[in-house]
Write a protein that holds these residues in place. Structure first.
Motif, mmCIF file in Angstrom:
data_model
loop_
_atom_site.group_PDB
_atom_site.id
_atom_site.type_symbol
_atom_site.label_atom_id
_atom_site.label_comp_id
_atom_site.label_asym_id
_atom_site.label_seq_id
_atom_site.Cartn_x
_atom_site.Cartn_y
_atom_site.Cartn_z
ATOM 1 N N GLU A 244 0.957 -1.193 -0.003
ATOM 2 C CA GLU A 244 -0.076 0.095 -0.230
ATOM 3 C C GLU A 244 0.870 1.182 0.156
ATOM 4 N N PHE A 245 2.248 1.136 0.820
ATOM 5 C CA PHE A 245 3.003 2.218 0.694
ATOM 6 C C PHE A 245 3.466 2.530 -0.604
ATOM 7 N N ILE A 246 4.028 1.366 -1.329
ATOM 8 C CA ILE A 246 4.659 1.763 -2.640
ATOM 9 C C ILE A 246 3.684 2.225 -3.478
ATOM 10 N N GLN A 247 2.127 1.784 -3.286
ATOM 11 C CA GLN A 247 1.377 2.350 -4.322
ATOM 12 C C GLN A 247 1.078 3.707 -4.062
ATOM 13 N N LYS A 248 1.206 4.148 -2.905
ATOM 14 C CA LYS A 248 1.108 5.716 -2.385
ATOM 15 C C LYS A 248 2.262 6.354 -3.003
ATOM 16 N N VAL A 249 3.441 5.986 -2.927
ATOM 17 C CA VAL A 249 4.469 6.639 -3.544
ATOM 18 C C VAL A 249 4.111 6.993 -5.126
ATOM 19 N N GLY A 250 3.797 5.737 -5.662
ATOM 20 C CA GLY A 250 3.151 6.017 -7.166
ATOM 21 C C GLY A 250 4.001 6.607 -8.233
ATOM 22 N N THR A 251 5.260 6.631 -8.223
ATOM 23 C CA THR A 251 6.086 6.909 -9.134
ATOM 24 C C THR A 251 7.569 6.265 -9.253
ATOM 25 N N THR A 252 8.040 6.330 -10.500
ATOM 26 C CA THR A 252 9.386 5.528 -10.639
ATOM 27 C C THR A 252 10.485 6.463 -10.611
ATOM 28 N N ASP A 253 10.140 7.694 -10.745
ATOM 29 C CA ASP A 253 11.074 8.805 -10.891
ATOM 30 C C ASP A 253 11.891 8.886 -9.703
ATOM 31 N N PRO A 254 13.124 8.592 -9.545
ATOM 32 C CA PRO A 254 13.924 8.747 -8.482
ATOM 33 C C PRO A 254 13.960 9.790 -7.513
ATOM 34 N N ASP A 255 13.891 11.192 -8.297
ATOM 35 C CA ASP A 255 13.896 12.389 -7.474
ATOM 36 C C ASP A 255 12.581 12.736 -6.647
ATOM 37 N N LYS A 256 11.440 12.176 -7.526
ATOM 38 C CA LYS A 256 9.975 12.270 -6.982
ATOM 39 C C LYS A 256 9.872 11.102 -5.679
ATOM 40 N N VAL A 257 10.403 10.067 -5.726
ATOM 41 C CA VAL A 257 10.476 9.050 -4.852
ATOM 42 C C VAL A 257 11.032 9.647 -3.592
ATOM 43 N N GLU A 258 12.484 10.256 -3.946
ATOM 44 C CA GLU A 258 13.096 11.003 -2.650
ATOM 45 C C GLU A 258 12.072 11.780 -1.881
ATOM 46 N N ALA A 259 11.582 12.865 -2.928
ATOM 47 C CA ALA A 259 11.009 13.763 -2.324
ATOM 48 C C ALA A 259 9.749 13.325 -1.423
ATOM 49 N N PHE A 260 8.986 12.230 -1.898
ATOM 50 C CA PHE A 260 7.893 11.553 -1.354
ATOM 51 C C PHE A 260 8.494 11.021 -0.025
ATOM 52 N N VAL A 261 9.741 10.537 0.283
ATOM 53 C CA VAL A 261 10.172 10.060 1.379
ATOM 54 C C VAL A 261 10.507 11.055 2.295
ATOM 55 N N THR A 305 8.969 0.590 -8.573
ATOM 56 C CA THR A 305 9.246 1.815 -7.413
ATOM 57 C C THR A 305 10.093 1.234 -6.337
ATOM 58 N N SER A 306 9.841 -0.072 -6.135
ATOM 59 C CA SER A 306 10.515 -0.493 -4.702
ATOM 60 C C SER A 306 12.155 -0.642 -4.837
ATOM 61 N N VAL A 307 12.217 -0.695 -6.199
ATOM 62 C CA VAL A 307 14.019 -0.782 -6.462
ATOM 63 C C VAL A 307 14.161 0.733 -6.397
ATOM 64 N N VAL A 308 13.496 1.805 -6.606
ATOM 65 C CA VAL A 308 14.137 3.020 -6.405
ATOM 66 C C VAL A 308 13.878 3.383 -4.863
ATOM 67 N N LEU A 309 13.005 3.047 -4.250
ATOM 68 C CA LEU A 309 12.932 3.230 -2.852
ATOM 69 C C LEU A 309 14.280 2.339 -2.323
ATOM 70 N N ARG A 310 14.833 1.201 -2.758
ATOM 71 C CA ARG A 310 15.840 0.735 -2.224
ATOM 72 C C ARG A 310 16.983 1.555 -2.034
ATOM 73 N N GLU A 311 16.891 2.496 -3.004
ATOM 74 C CA GLU A 311 18.269 3.545 -3.085
ATOM 75 C C GLU A 311 17.885 4.611 -2.346
ATOM 76 N N ARG A 312 16.721 5.214 -2.764
ATOM 77 C CA ARG A 312 16.476 6.659 -2.078
ATOM 78 C C ARG A 312 15.942 6.773 -0.721
ATOM 79 N N ALA A 313 15.199 5.782 -0.526
ATOM 80 C CA ALA A 313 14.741 5.698 0.917
ATOM 81 C C ALA A 313 15.931 5.554 1.887
#
Ligand code: MLT
Length: 397
Positions: A244-261, A305-313
């Protein structure tokens, strides 16, 4: 402050832990309370089953890992064939169990169904012998869980069991999930079963199950209690929340993922799938699953998205020196993979975790009841609570 220790094997000659006031009301975090023969958790290297790093075991038959947890040795080819046949022979679920599932309220969470279902299994087929009941429960839980999916989701009548297919294969067959590529789902769930089977002695569900069994309740009731522990969002249900969290992140753009986190962290939100009570490095179970995702569903958007989170989160969480472990844990990517393999309702994910964890907990209960203390077993759990805010009073004083 005494340094916290992991879930490792205790050296009973040493003073392991000095308990001071500051350790009270901390959920027993890091307290050594017993020994564990099935697995150990190294904060850096992660879980090992009877000495083997879990990643080395990931591609084995789930039954080989169950055998390892119960017998403390991997089976040879002949022993594995015999053990699979033994489990298949035990996979007999009384029809009344499935009938009882049919009348459970659909609004109940699948984990509530699992807790009820294990109790039904116990009411209809227990022997009272911890080892026998443990193996029977492992063999029977696939049919129970397949029918929890099937009946609660309204997918139709139960599908007859074919235990000779194997534990996981038969569960996927009986689940008969619509629009699922059974081969891909089976590949995922075989590895998933191995990765989730055990995690040392002190995780909540295992500790609860062993505590209940110490009062000499049977395996089924003990495991129903364990599964109630696993149901909590801080324990097993985190795998539901993660997708549910990954779906809420809702993007694979690394900078947007980082901004979300960053925004989540700034508002005190939780970054699901990162951190762990014992681990202090990336969970090897997560590593195996990231690699598996590249094979099974490389283009799935939630997996990406989860792969990008692995780096940016990790990058964002590492900036906070108070966070002891900013790395992905077992739940970080499991939901994305399960979803990509066709099981799209995250409410069911903890039941899949439970399907596997039943084996480790049941094996630990056998060890505590039948092996520990020269076969006498661990006595009934009875820890001490220090009285607080209870001045002495008298009625009518
Ligand atoms: C896990 O598998 O990571 C757990 O059961 C949680 C824990 O070890 O506390």
């Amino acid at each position: 402050m005494v340094p916290l220790i992991g879930d490792g094997v205790a050296d009973t000659k040493k003073v392991l832990f000095e308990i001071t006031e500051e350790h009270l009301d901390t959920g027993l975090r890091g307290f050594p309370v017993g020994t564990c023969r099935t697995s150990s958790v190294d904060p850096i290297e992660g879980v090992h089953y009877v000495g083997y790093p879990v990643a080395d075991l990931a591609l084995l038959d789930p039954e080989a890992v169950v055998y390892l947890l119960f017998n403390k040795e991997l089976p040879n080819a002949e022993q594995l064939v015999a053990f699979k046949a033994d489990l298949a022979g035990r996979a007999k679920v009384d029809r009344s169990v499935i009938d009882m599932l049919k009348v459970l309220p659909k609004e109940g969470h699948p984990m509530e169904w699992l807790i009820a279902g294990l109790t039904f299994l116990g009411m209809t087929g227990k022997t009272g012998d911890f080892r026998e009941d443990g193996l029977n429960m492992i063999a029977r839980s696939g049919e129970l869980i397949a029918n929890i999916f099937r009946i609660r989701s309204g997918w139709g009548d139960p599908i007859p069991s074919k235990p000779e297919l194997g534990l996981v294969e038969n569960m996927v067959h009986m689940m008969g999930a619509p629009a699922v590529d059974a081969e891909r789902l089976t590949k995922l769930l075989r590895i998933y079963y191995v990765l989730h089977a055990d995690h040392g002695g002190g995780n909540l569900s295992t500790f609860v199950g062993k505590s209940v069994a110490s009062g000499l309740a049977d395996q089924y009731s003990s495991l129903a209690a364990s599964m109630a522990g696993l149901y909590g969002p801080l324990h097993g249900r985190a795998n539901q929340e993660c997708l549910e969290f990954i779906q809420k992140v809702g993007t694979t753009d690394p900078d947007k993922v980082e901004a979300f986190v960053r925004a989540e962290v700034a508002t005190g939100g939780k970054i699901y799938g990162f951190g762990h009570a014992v681990l202090r490095a990336e969970d090897p179970r997560a590593k195996v699953q990231y690699a598996l995702g590249e094979e099974l569903c490389p283009n799935d958007p939630w997996f990406r998205t989860s792969v990008v989170l692995r780096e940016r989160a990790v990058k964002v969480l590492m900036e906070n020196p108070k966070i002891q472990n900013p790395y992905p844990n077992v739940d970080a990517v499991s939901g994305a993979l399960t979803n990509a393999c066709g099981l799209t309702d995250p409410e069911y994910y903890t039941v899949l975790f439970g399907f596997s964890r039943i084996s480790g907990i049941a094996a630990q209960i056998v060890d505590e009841r039948l092996v520990a203390r020269g076969g006498k077993g661990v006595p009934i759990y009875r820890c001490k609570y220090i009285a607080r805010d209870q001045p002495k009073r008298r009625l009518n004083a």
